[in-house]
Design a protein around this motif. Structure first.
Motif, PDB file in Angstrom:
ATOM      1  N   THR A  30       0.834  -1.199   0.000  1.00 55.81           N
ATOM      2  CA  THR A  30       0.000   0.000   0.000  1.00 55.81           C
ATOM      3  C   THR A  30       0.868   1.249   0.000  1.00 55.81           C
ATOM      4  N   PRO A  31       0.386   2.315  -0.600  1.00 59.32           N
ATOM      5  CA  PRO A  31       1.154   3.566  -0.608  1.00 59.32           C
ATOM      6  C   PRO A  31       1.344   4.091   0.816  1.00 59.32           C
ATOM      7  N   THR A  32       2.482   4.705   1.047  1.00 59.64           N
ATOM      8  CA  THR A  32       2.713   5.320   2.350  1.00 59.64           C
ATOM      9  C   THR A  32       1.871   6.582   2.457  1.00 59.64           C
ATOM     10  N   LEU A  33       1.736   7.075   3.654  1.00 58.28           N
ATOM     11  CA  LEU A  33       0.983   8.312   3.880  1.00 58.28           C
ATOM     12  C   LEU A  33       1.619   9.455   3.097  1.00 58.28           C
ATOM     13  N   ARG A  34       2.944   9.521   3.079  1.00 63.90           N
ATOM     14  CA  ARG A  34       3.635  10.585   2.346  1.00 63.90           C
ATOM     15  C   ARG A  34       3.382  10.459   0.839  1.00 63.90           C
ATOM     16  N   GLU A  35       3.355   9.226   0.319  1.00 57.44           N
ATOM     17  CA  GLU A  35       3.054   9.042  -1.113  1.00 57.44           C
ATOM     18  C   GLU A  35       1.660   9.563  -1.425  1.00 57.44           C
ATOM     19  N   ARG A  36       0.689   9.179  -0.612  1.00 64.81           N
ATOM     20  CA  ARG A  36      -0.696   9.610  -0.854  1.00 64.81           C
ATOM     21  C   ARG A  36      -0.806  11.131  -0.778  1.00 64.81           C
ATOM     22  N   ARG A  37      -0.137  11.729   0.211  1.00 65.88           N
ATOM     23  CA  ARG A  37      -0.206  13.182   0.387  1.00 65.88           C
ATOM     24  C   ARG A  37       0.449  13.900  -0.801  1.00 65.88           C
ATOM     25  N   GLU A  38       1.646  13.463  -1.206  1.00 64.44           N
ATOM     26  CA  GLU A  38       2.322  14.121  -2.335  1.00 64.44           C
ATOM     27  C   GLU A  38       1.565  13.924  -3.636  1.00 64.44           C
ATOM     28  N   ARG A  39       0.963  12.752  -3.820  1.00 68.93           N
ATOM     29  CA  ARG A  39       0.174  12.508  -5.034  1.00 68.93           C
ATOM     30  C   ARG A  39      -1.026  13.443  -5.076  1.00 68.93           C
ATOM     31  N   ALA A  40      -1.690  13.605  -3.937  1.00 66.63           N
ATOM     32  CA  ALA A  40      -2.852  14.495  -3.869  1.00 66.63           C
ATOM     33  C   ALA A  40      -2.428  15.937  -4.151  1.00 66.63           C
ATOM     34  N   GLN A  41      -1.293  16.357  -3.602  1.00 64.63           N
ATOM     35  CA  GLN A  41      -0.803  17.716  -3.857  1.00 64.63           C
ATOM     36  C   GLN A  41      -0.470  17.900  -5.334  1.00 64.63           C
ATOM     37  N   ARG A  42       0.169  16.912  -5.929  1.00 62.54           N
ATOM     38  CA  ARG A  42       0.530  17.000  -7.353  1.00 62.54           C
ATOM     39  C   ARG A  42      -0.725  17.070  -8.219  1.00 62.54           C
ATOM     40  N   GLU A  43      -1.734  16.253  -7.898  1.00 60.60           N
ATOM     41  CA  GLU A  43      -2.973  16.269  -8.665  1.00 60.60           C
ATOM     42  C   GLU A  43      -3.711  17.595  -8.486  1.00 60.60           C
ATOM     43  N   ALA A  44      -3.643  18.163  -7.287  1.00 56.64           N
ATOM     44  CA  ALA A  44      -4.301  19.458  -7.048  1.00 56.64           C
ATOM     45  C   ALA A  44      -3.630  20.546  -7.884  1.00 56.64           C
ATOM     46  N   ARG A  45      -2.297  20.500  -7.978  1.00 53.06           N
ATOM     47  CA  ARG A  45      -1.582  21.478  -8.812  1.00 53.06           C
ATOM     48  C   ARG A  45      -1.937  21.318 -10.274  1.00 53.06           C
ATOM     49  N   GLN A  46      -2.143  20.097 -10.720  1.00 53.41           N
ATOM     50  CA  GLN A  46      -2.489  19.842 -12.131  1.00 53.41           C
ATOM     51  C   GLN A  46      -3.889  20.340 -12.452  1.00 53.41           C
ATOM     52  N   ASP A  47      -4.773  20.301 -11.468  1.00 50.48           N
ATOM     53  CA  ASP A  47      -6.150  20.751 -11.690  1.00 50.48           C
ATOM     54  C   ASP A  47      -6.252  22.260 -11.830  1.00 50.48           C
ATOM     55  N   LEU A  48      -5.248  22.982 -11.363  1.00 47.48           N
ATOM     56  CA  LEU A  48      -5.284  24.450 -11.438  1.00 47.48           C
ATOM     57  C   LEU A  48      -5.124  24.957 -12.809  1.00 47.48           C
TER      58      LEU A  48
END
Length: 180
Positions: free
Chosen positions: A162-180
């Motif tokens: 399973t992804p680590t908490l840091r992986e999930r958090r960084e992925r979410a941040q990266r996806e949020a930046r892409q949505d902008l």
């Protein structure tokens, strides 16, 4: 009709049927052989792709172990130049691991997860380099997670770790930046 003519026509009819059967049988056999050859080529290509995939996966795994060893070379009190060189070396090794992983066929989920894990690892190395007063525990942990991902794939495990908490958090941040 005379008997001799009738016997001749029956013989001719038998020859035509025999030739037709022979031609039909040859055509069927030829199609079967072509289909079998195509299947054998496809199987050979699949075996070759799997072999190449295992080779590059081994190379990527070797690079990840090299990256973990590099994490252990960290020393508290390194100069700014030494820390920058340390990060540069870590990123070069991570890039090589990612490059090899990118060549693994039919491993989209692995490549995506490994890319996320290596992103976290690169962040850890960068943070470790700029906070020179501690040992790089997170870098070692994150590198270990990358190794676990690739090892699970190579063993043929049903699912990747399973992804680590840091992986999930960084992925979410990266996806949020892409949505902008």
């Amino acid at each position: 009709m005379e008997t001799q003519t009738l016997v001749g026509l029956i013989g001719l009819g038998g020859a035509v049927v025999g030739v037709g059967g022979t031609l039909l049988g040859g055509l069927i056999q030829q199609r079967y052989q072509v289909r079998m050859a195509r299947e054998e080529r496809a199987e050979a290509q699949a075996r070759e792709a799997e072999s190449r995939g295992r080779d590059v996966a081994r190379q990527a795994l070797a690079e990840l172990y090299k990256l973990r060893q590099h994490a252990l070379t960290w020393q508290v009190g390194m100069s700014s130049d030494e820390r920058n060189q340390w990060v540069k070396t870590a990123n070069a090794i991570a890039d090589e691991a990612e490059l090899n992983a990118a060549l693994i066929p039919d491993a989209d989920a692995l490549r995506e997860r490994l890319q996320d894990a290596l992103s976290v690892t690169r962040t850890s190395f960068s943070v470790d380099a700029h906070e020179a007063e501690h040992e790089p525990y997170m870098s070692e942990f994150d590198t270990g997670h990358c190794i676990a991902l690739l090892s699970a794939y190579m063993r043929g495990d049903e699912a990747l770790p399973t992804p680590t908490l840091r992986e999930r958090r960084e992925r979410a941040q990266r996806e949020a930046r892409q949505d902008l």
